[in-house]
Each structure stands twice: as C-alpha cells, then as structure tokens.
Write an enzyme that holds these catalytic residues in place. Structure first.
Site, PDB file in Angstrom:
ATOM      1  N   GLY A  12       0.796  -1.214   0.000  1.00 22.66           N
ATOM      2  CA  GLY A  12       0.000   0.000   0.000  1.00 22.66           C
ATOM      3  C   GLY A  12       0.831   1.269   0.000  1.00 22.66           C
ATOM      4  CG  ASN A  14       0.515   4.769  -5.105  1.00 18.31           C
ATOM      5  OD1 ASN A  14       1.015   5.850  -5.392  1.00 18.31           O
ATOM      6  ND2 ASN A  14       0.669   3.681  -5.851  1.00 18.31           N
ATOM      7  CG  MET A  87      -3.308  -7.887  -6.014  1.00 21.41           C
ATOM      8  SD  MET A  87      -2.844  -6.782  -7.392  1.00 21.41           S
ATOM      9  CE  MET A  87      -2.588  -7.996  -8.689  1.00 21.41           C
ATOM     10  CG  LEU A  90     -13.583  -3.521  -6.264  1.00 19.63           C
ATOM     11  CD1 LEU A  90     -13.409  -2.063  -5.860  1.00 19.63           C
ATOM     12  CD2 LEU A  90     -13.922  -4.376  -5.048  1.00 19.63           C
ATOM     13  CG  ASN A 103      -6.808   0.865  -9.140  1.00 12.52           C
ATOM     14  OD1 ASN A 103      -5.990   0.913  -8.220  1.00 12.52           O
ATOM     15  ND2 ASN A 103      -6.824  -0.111 -10.038  1.00 12.52           N
ATOM     16  CG  HIS A 105      -3.211   0.434 -15.092  1.00  8.90           C
ATOM     17  ND1 HIS A 105      -3.224  -0.892 -14.738  1.00  8.90           N
ATOM     18  CD2 HIS A 105      -2.670   0.500 -16.343  1.00  8.90           C
ATOM     19  CE1 HIS A 105      -2.731  -1.616 -15.730  1.00  8.90           C
ATOM     20  NE2 HIS A 105      -2.389  -0.785 -16.711  1.00  8.90           N
TER      21      HIS A 105
END
Length: 540
Positions: A12, A14, A87, A90, A103, A105
């Site tokens: 985590g 970020n 991972m 949703l 999110n 990417h």
C-alpha cells in the site's frame, strides 16, 4: 475534510504516500485488506490508523466478499475509496454502495491495461509510459480518467526500472493530485466522464508537463565537483545561447557559468532597438550602453568598469563588425554573443584561442542543419514565462518585459527632469531590470557609469555604485548622472548618499510610507525625481 477508505493487498505504498502528504487536507480513515499478512495492515496499526482484514473464502463469490467488506466499513465515515494494489476486480455490489472509488494503473491508459503493464510497455517499444488515476467501474482499467503522469522509457530499461520510475516519479505525483482535487470539491464524475474545475489551459495552468532534450554535457557545473548538462527546448523561436553555433572551432565548450552569464547578457541587449552592447560578469552587468555605432556602444559599456569586465561576457544586438571585434579582443573575455559576424570580425575574434564566439542569429540543434535567421537581427522576444528550479519544486512567473514610457513617469519633485534626463531614466531602467537586487544604477546619456548590485541594503548599493563610478569608470563619473533604483527608498539616506556622489535626477518605483521624506530630501538638493509605480526586483 475528505476521509479516505483505502483497499490494498500488499504494501500500500501509494496509500502511505497519500496519508503522509494529506493532499488538500484529506486523511486516511481506514485501511482494508483481503490478506491478513499484508504489510499495509501492520503499517496502519503502527500509525494509529484503523484497519480491517476481510479475506475471501475459497468458494466465496466476489459479491459475498464485497458485502462483507461493506459491512466492515459500515462503522466508518469516508468520502472516497482509494485502491492500491488491491488484487480483486470489484463488482457493482461494492461500486454502487460505496462512494467514488479510485485506482492507479501503471501505464497511460487506455494503452497496456491489465497485468504486466511494464512488460507490455517494453514489448511494444514505446518511449513514454506513466500512470493513470481513474474511476473504478466493472471493466478492468476502463473507468473514466481523472489524471495521468508520464515518465520516459530508456533504451536499457527493464521491468524493474520502469516499476520503480513509474511508482516514484508518476504515481507518487498523480495519486495525491487526484485526491487533492476531490478534497477541494473540484471533481465531477458523470457517467463515463470526469471534469476537473480549473484544469484549463492558462498562462499558469493547474498542471505543467515539460520535456526537454539534452543538448550537451558540460565540463562541470558551477564548480568542478558538480556534474552538469544543458537541455534544449526545440520549440523556442527566440534568439538563445542554447543551440547557438560556436564559430571558433577548437575552442573549449561553454561551461555552466558561461551559459548562465551569456543568457543574462543576451537578455539585456534584447531590451534595445538601437545599437547596444553589454558586458556581464556573474550575471550582473559590468556595463551597458547604446550609441550610434556598435563599436561606440561597446567602448562606452566597457568604460563603466573595465576591471570587472575582465573575463566577462560580451553581448551585442547587431552583427559584430571588425572595429568592434578589435576592441573586444583588446582585453580578456570569455564569450562573445551576437546575431552574426562579418568575415573580418571573425578573423579578429578567432585569433583568440579560447574566446567562445556564439552566433545567436542562427540555431543549430542536434542532428539537424544549422538554421539561418535574419543576419544581424535578434528578432522578437517570444518566451513569456521564466522559471527557476527549487529543491522539491519549481517557480514559474511571467517574464518581466515591462519598461516605463514617458507617460508612465510621475514627476514628484519641485525640480522637473530635463529631456536628456528623462531619456537616461528610460535607458537606465531597461538595464536595471537585469541587475541583481538590491540594485542601483548610475547612468549618463545612454551609458552606465556605475552599478551597485546584489546588496542587502539599498544604501550599500548606492555607495557601491558611487564607488564604482569614482574609482573604476574610465573617462566618466557620477557628476550630473541619473540614478535608477529597482525598488523604493525606505528612508532619505539613499538619495542623500546619491546627492553626495553628484546625482542630479532619480527614477524609482515609489510606494514607501516615507515617500514624502525622500521627496523632501530631493527638493532640498535640487534633485529631480520620478516614480514609475512599478519595481523591477531581480533575485536570481
């Protein structure tokens, strides 16, 4: 205040970065992981941030798992959800019940979605990658984009190189930016689009993306122990020392300081339409003048402070002729900058082995042919902003292109300036703009006679200019000269010192609470003074 619910499956990083920075005042209110051994859970506990672990059962549906996550979050208040290496894809079960979910990417979507983005980038051979912060929907990496950040791909990169660069150079910028926009209430999400209030094209925009190519590696930086390079903006149409051909082949290349000083010298002479010459030392003018001929302008500029001009940079705003070249080589100079040279002038200048001769009337970029402009002409000033790098950021401002006209000058003393003094005031201001603050400049006609630069006291700057005029100037002095000040005089002592040196007229911005006392000091001495209403600090 915006509160974040963070979902992560591993470290985590970020989320941790966002928590540390608190962009827009946002705070991380709870961390949820689908793995009990996820390091982010231990980190949250160490930092007093509530955490929840909701692992998915072997035969459990995604919808059921998401319902249990929502149940775990039911006791927390939060405004947005931020995923970080979570991972799991949703479904609408979670997305319809939760606030906007973001999110990040590790590619510039829509290119290279899904897993192994860095490997995809390398296989495709693209030269730029980056990251994308997007709103999460039920499609993988397909939600509307909030913001992106680009990073270069280099020839020798592998996936680990890209992973590190994208994380630290891209994601650590883009994710906090997106959160800040949400915290400021500037983001609108509608269907498949995202709009950000204020994110528009402007002189000083919300975001800046710059890209420059290395033009040359330099011998060293400001000092020999510092590495340095010069980068070029190939979209710049203005005459520049970057990319200017060096006409004396075999001479050593420009150093970091040479580039800096040459740029400063070139910027001064761009102020003038008349034949002008300036001699620069450590980015400050040792002298500047305009005249009927270039040779006269150079001689007048040099005479201001020939001792300080030793080893300096010469800039000319006309094609250099042989007469001017002969005067230049009469004493040691590092660099000459001009928009062209006659053949006879080049014969003279290139006799000096290490005098670098730059032609800013032409532009030569790596891998391209030299482009010729109008010989002897500097052209227009097209760059409207300047910038300065700071540790951890960058300052950007409008370029100071303002100079007063006669209509801008407010006479505030009983003594009126003469027409000749007014002309000198306008000349002096154009040069003063390029003197480091606190800056004072003495001038007669259209030539400098003394410069006091970079002092922490305005009175010290006056005394330095007076000393330079008295002790260093050749064939001229401060008697009857005009004084220009880059900011107001806070007390009368500055003009009193100037009067003692022989100054008879003053141009300054005005605006001090003690303006009346300064005006009275001028009136007592018969000095003419005008206010411009604008200052011209130069702190770089």
């Amino acid at each position: 205040m915006v509160t974040i619910a963070g979902l992560a499956s591993n470290r985590g990083r970020n989320l941790r970065n966002v928590a540390d920075r608190a962009p827009g005042g946002a705070e991380l209110g709870v961390v949820v992981s689908n793995r009990a051994d996820a390091p982010v859970v231990d980190w949250a506990d160490e930092h007093g941030i509530p955490s929840e672990v909701v692992e998915r059962g072997d035969d459990e549906s995604r919808e059921s798992h998401e319902e249990r996550i929502l149940d775990a979050l039911a006791d927390y208040d939060f405004d947005i959800v931020c995923l970080d290496g979570y991972m799991r894809v949703l479904t609408s079960t979670f997305l319809d019940a939760a606030p906007t979910t973001l999110n990040v990417h590790p590619s510039l979507l829509p290119a290279f979605p899904g897993m192994d983005a860095h490997e995809q980038v390398l296989d495709a051979g693209v030269k730029t990658t980056g990251c994308t912060v997007h709103v999460v929907n039920e499609e993988v990496d397909a939600g509307p984009i909030v913001t992106q950040e680009a990073v270069p791909v280099y020839t020798d990169d592998d996936a680990d190189d890209l992973k590190s660069r994208v994380l630290y150079d891209a994601e650590f910028k883009a994710y906090p930016r997106a959160v800040r926009w949400f915290a400021e209430g500037r983001v609108t999400v509608e269907d498949d689009s995202v709009t950000v209030e204020g994110d528009v094209d402007a002189g000083l925009p919300e975001r800046r993306v710059t890209s420059e190519d290395r033009y040359d590696e330099l011998r060293y930086g400001e000092n020999p122990h510092q590495d340095a390079a010069v980068y070029v903006d190939e979209t710049c149409d203005e005459a520049s020392v970057v990319g200017a051909p060096q006409l004396n082949e075999g001479a050593k290349g420009l150093s970091y300081n040479n580039y800096n000083d040459a740029d400063g010298a070139l910027n001064i002479i761009k102020e003038f339409d008349e034949p002008a010459a300036a001699v620069i030392k450590h980015t400050n003018p040792a002298g500047c003048a305009t005249a009927d001929t270039l040779a006269e302008a150079y001689a007048d500029a040099l005479a201001t402070d020939p001792m300080s001009a030793f080893g300096g940079i010469v800039a000319l705003n006309r094609e250099c002729d042989a007469e001017t070249a002969e005067l230049i080589v009469d004493s040691f100079k590092e660099v000459v900058v001009a928009p062209g040279y006659t053949d006879d002038a080049l014969d003279v200048l290139t006799e000096k082995k290490n005098l670098r001769v730059l032609d800013v009337g032409r532009l030569h970029l790596p891998g391209s042919q030299t482009q010729s402009g109008d010989v002897g002409e500097l052209g227009e000033r097209t760059e409207t902003y300047t910038e300065k790098a700071l540790v951890g950021g960058r300052l950007v401002q409008e370029r100071d292109l303002w100079t007063p006209t006669l209509d801008d000058l407010e006479v505030v003393t009983e003594t009126e300036p003469t027409d000749e003094q007014l002309e000198t005031m306008l000349f002096a201001w154009k040069v003063l703009k390029h003197v480091k603050s606190n800056g004072i400049l003495f001038a007669k006609g259209t030539e400098t006679v003394g410069v006091g630069m970079g002092q922490v006291s305005r009175v010290d700057a006056v005394e330095l200019a007076a000393m330079k005029a008295e002790e260093h100037a050749e064939g001229k002095d401060a008697q009857g000269a005009v004084m220009a000040s880059d900011a107001f005089f806070p007390f009368p002592d500055g003009v009193e010192k100037a009067a003692d040196a022989g100054i008879e007229a003053v141009i300054q911005p005005g605006g001090s609470v003690n303006d009346e006392e300064v005006i009275e000091a001028c009136d007592e001495r018969g000095i003419a003074m005008v206010f411009t209403g604008q200052r011209c600090f130069r702190h770089d």
